[in-house]
Motif scaffolding. Structure first.
Motif, PDB file in Angstrom:
ATOM      1  N   ARG A 174      -4.991  -4.082  -2.886  1.00 53.04           N
ATOM      2  CA  ARG A 174      -3.846  -3.607  -2.126  1.00 53.04           C
ATOM      3  C   ARG A 174      -3.567  -4.557  -0.976  1.00 53.04           C
ATOM      4  O   ARG A 174      -2.503  -4.572  -0.438  1.00 53.04           O
ATOM      5  N   GLN A 204       2.264   6.954  -6.576  1.00 51.49           N
ATOM      6  CA  GLN A 204       1.020   7.518  -7.097  1.00 51.49           C
ATOM      7  C   GLN A 204       0.372   6.585  -8.117  1.00 51.49           C
ATOM      8  O   GLN A 204      -0.065   7.002  -9.194  1.00 51.49           O
ATOM      9  N   LEU A 215       2.573   1.734  -3.464  1.00 49.69           N
ATOM     10  CA  LEU A 215       1.654   2.248  -4.483  1.00 49.69           C
ATOM     11  C   LEU A 215       1.351   3.732  -4.250  1.00 49.69           C
ATOM     12  O   LEU A 215       1.316   4.527  -5.195  1.00 49.69           O
ATOM     13  N   ARG A 216       1.171   4.100  -2.981  1.00 50.13           N
ATOM     14  CA  ARG A 216       0.856   5.493  -2.679  1.00 50.13           C
ATOM     15  C   ARG A 216       2.015   6.409  -3.045  1.00 50.13           C
ATOM     16  O   ARG A 216       1.830   7.468  -3.648  1.00 50.13           O
ATOM     17  N   LYS A 217       3.248   6.014  -2.689  1.00 54.88           N
ATOM     18  CA  LYS A 217       4.420   6.855  -2.976  1.00 54.88           C
ATOM     19  C   LYS A 217       4.653   7.008  -4.469  1.00 54.88           C
ATOM     20  O   LYS A 217       5.135   8.053  -4.930  1.00 54.88           O
ATOM     21  N   THR A 272      -2.410   3.157  -8.739  1.00 55.60           N
ATOM     22  CA  THR A 272      -3.671   2.636  -8.201  1.00 55.60           C
ATOM     23  C   THR A 272      -3.792   1.127  -8.341  1.00 55.60           C
ATOM     24  O   THR A 272      -4.766   0.545  -7.854  1.00 55.60           O
ATOM     25  N   SER A 298       0.829  -1.207   0.000  1.00 61.54           N
ATOM     26  CA  SER A 298       0.000   0.000   0.000  1.00 61.54           C
ATOM     27  C   SER A 298       0.864   1.259   0.000  1.00 61.54           C
ATOM     28  O   SER A 298       0.625   2.200  -0.758  1.00 61.54           O
ATOM     29  N   HIS A 299       1.914   1.266   0.836  1.00 59.34           N
ATOM     30  CA  HIS A 299       2.801   2.428   0.890  1.00 59.34           C
ATOM     31  C   HIS A 299       3.536   2.626  -0.429  1.00 59.34           C
ATOM     32  O   HIS A 299       3.692   3.760  -0.900  1.00 59.34           O
TER      33      HIS A 299
END
Length: 220
Positions: free
Chosen positions: A220, A191, A187-189, A193, A184-185
């Protein structure tokens, strides 16, 4: 004190340091727990060492945990890391735990002595290669792959290989919940989905050969 699970390393460092007029080796320890046990006795006798040279990867106790416990119990004792591992994730963890120096084992004898001298007067000494990387981290914006920790980069490669969260957990010897958090981290960093997008990024950045993404789920 010299703390390393390899006797030949301890003896080699000891032989060099004892040839220097201003230094004496107070003790050797085979791992972090051994060091803590010896330090407890030395504290009672009032003979704590000024500086400890400590390896990171040793049996019984993780080196970062050893640094944290040593500096927490004996604030006057300075710890310098002497290790083969230069990954920035390890560097940050060791320094955050209280180490005041970080040397790689390919350092020359003079560098080892310099790190001890610096630590003894409350200074800091970093291996030149480590210092350069830290400088780049400070001056370069942390975007894209630069924003990922070493563990998150490893997770990115495993995701791109089509591994499930359970398989990632098994590969990295962590819990499935922790693996899910790392995914999850990551994918978020970046950007992103989906895991498929992550696979394409990994190929584009040369982290693995071009291939059709084999991700099983975009969850995720």
């Amino acid at each position: 004190m010299i703390v390393d699970d390899h006797a030949v390393v301890r003896r080699g460092v000891r032989a060099y340091l004892e040839a220097l007029d201003e230094m004496a080796v107070a003790a050797e320890a085979a791992d972090g727990q051994d060091a803590l046990d010896q330090l407890a006795g030395m504290a009672v006798r009032g003979t704590l060492p000024d500086v400890i040279l400590l390896d990171l990867l040793m049996p019984r106790m993780d080196g970062v945990l050893a640094v944290s416990l040593i500096t927490g119990r004996y604030p006057a004792v300075r710890v310098v890391i002497l290790t083969s591992f230069g990954e920035m994730e390890r560097v940050h963890a060791a320094l955050a735990a209280g180490a005041v120096g970080y040397l790689l084992k390919d350092a020359g004898p003079d560098e080892v002595a310099a790190s001890i001298r610096a630590a003894a007067v409350d200074g800091t000494y970093l291996d030149p290669a480590i210092a350069r990387r830290l400088t780049r981290e400070i001056t370069a914006p942390r975007t894209g792959l630069n924003a990922l920790t070493g563990r998150e980069r490893a997770v990115l490669v495993l995701v791109a290989e089509g591994r499930s969260n359970k398989e990632i957990a098994d590969a990295l010897v962590i819990s499935e919940r922790t693996a899910r958090t790392h995914v999850s981290h990551m994918l978020r960093k970046l950007q992103l989905t989906s895991r498929t997008q992550a696979a394409l990024v990994a190929v584009r950045e040369g982290l693995l050969p071009p291939q059709a993404p084999r991700t099983r789920s975009d969850a995720r």
